[in-house]
Design an enzyme around this catalytic site. Structure first.
Site, PDB file in Angstrom:
ATOM      1  CG  ASP A  12      -1.928   1.099   1.213  1.00 32.80           C
ATOM      2  OD1 ASP A  12      -1.863   1.975   0.330  1.00 32.80           O
ATOM      3  OD2 ASP A  12      -2.801   1.093   2.098  1.00 32.80           O
ATOM      4  CG  ASP A  17      -2.889   3.865  -3.514  1.00 24.15           C
ATOM      5  OD1 ASP A  17      -3.811   3.093  -3.860  1.00 24.15           O
ATOM      6  OD2 ASP A  17      -2.998   4.667  -2.566  1.00 24.15           O
ATOM      7  CD  GLU A  18      -4.777  -2.127  -1.291  1.00 21.39           C
ATOM      8  OE1 GLU A  18      -4.848  -1.347  -0.333  1.00 21.39           O
ATOM      9  OE2 GLU A  18      -5.687  -2.888  -1.642  1.00 21.39           O
TER      10      GLU A  18
END
Length: 194
Positions: A23, A113-114
């Protein structure tokens, strides 16, 4: 019915896989600062009307994701608000995914973003590449725990008279799991360096 299903799922649950969740905190702001390093020590937010993310400097002033830009500006008058650049964020996210893909081609990603991925197979390959004496589940090098903690009762079924642990299937499995976990950590460490 629900309780029965839960019990069935619990019985089949496995802890034999090593999953990672990557993350990337303040991702958009980090990408912007990568391209403009002079902003690194300044409060930065990405998103003009609504803050999508902010760096840690801005967060010290209370600037947060999902906050209207005018409130962020009141909390931090020196805030530098940058417009979104999704093309740039997508390109960087794809670079990260390429690194992850080398470890787990079946990774899962639900946002830029993960990334969720499994390092078990990569760790097992690394372990299998080691010399046999280093990957043995019975090797002292692989499993430094030859005695159980003192709090174990001397009549415990897993303890010999001299206090040493009896190496059964469970102990061997635990040692093997520790080796896989060690190699999984090494895989992740190498990914960070890329």
């Amino acid at each position: 019915e629900c309780s029965r299903r839960i019990l069935k799922m619990e019985a089949s649950r496995s802890f034999g896989r090593h999953m990672c969740v990557l993350d990337m905190d303040s991702f958009y702001a980090s990408v912007e600062i990568r391209d403009r390093p002079e902003l690194a020590e300044l409060p930065v937010a990405v998103g003009i009307g609504m803050v999508c993310t902010s760096n840690y400097v801005a967060r010290k002033f209370g600037v947060r994701s999902g906050m209207p830009g005018f409130i962020a500006q009141k909390l931090c008058p020196q805030l530098i608000s940058l417009p979104l650049s999704f093309g740039k964020y997508t390109a960087v996210a794809e670079q990260v995914r390429e690194i992850v893909r080398k470890v787990d081609p079946h990774f899962s990603s639900h946002s830029l973003d993960e990334v969720i991925f499994d390092v078990t197979d990569a760790a097992m390959l690394r372990l299998q590449a080691r010399p046999a004496h280093e990957r043995s589940m019975k090797s002292d090098a692989a499993a430094p725990h030859t005695h159980l903690p003192d709090q174990h009762h001397e009549n415990h079924p897993a303890v010999e008279r001299d206090g040493s642990a009896i190496i059964g299937e469970d102990a061997a499995e635990q040692r093997h799991e520790a080796l896989v976990r060690k190699h999984a950590e090494e895989v992740v460490r190498e990914m960070r360096e890329e």
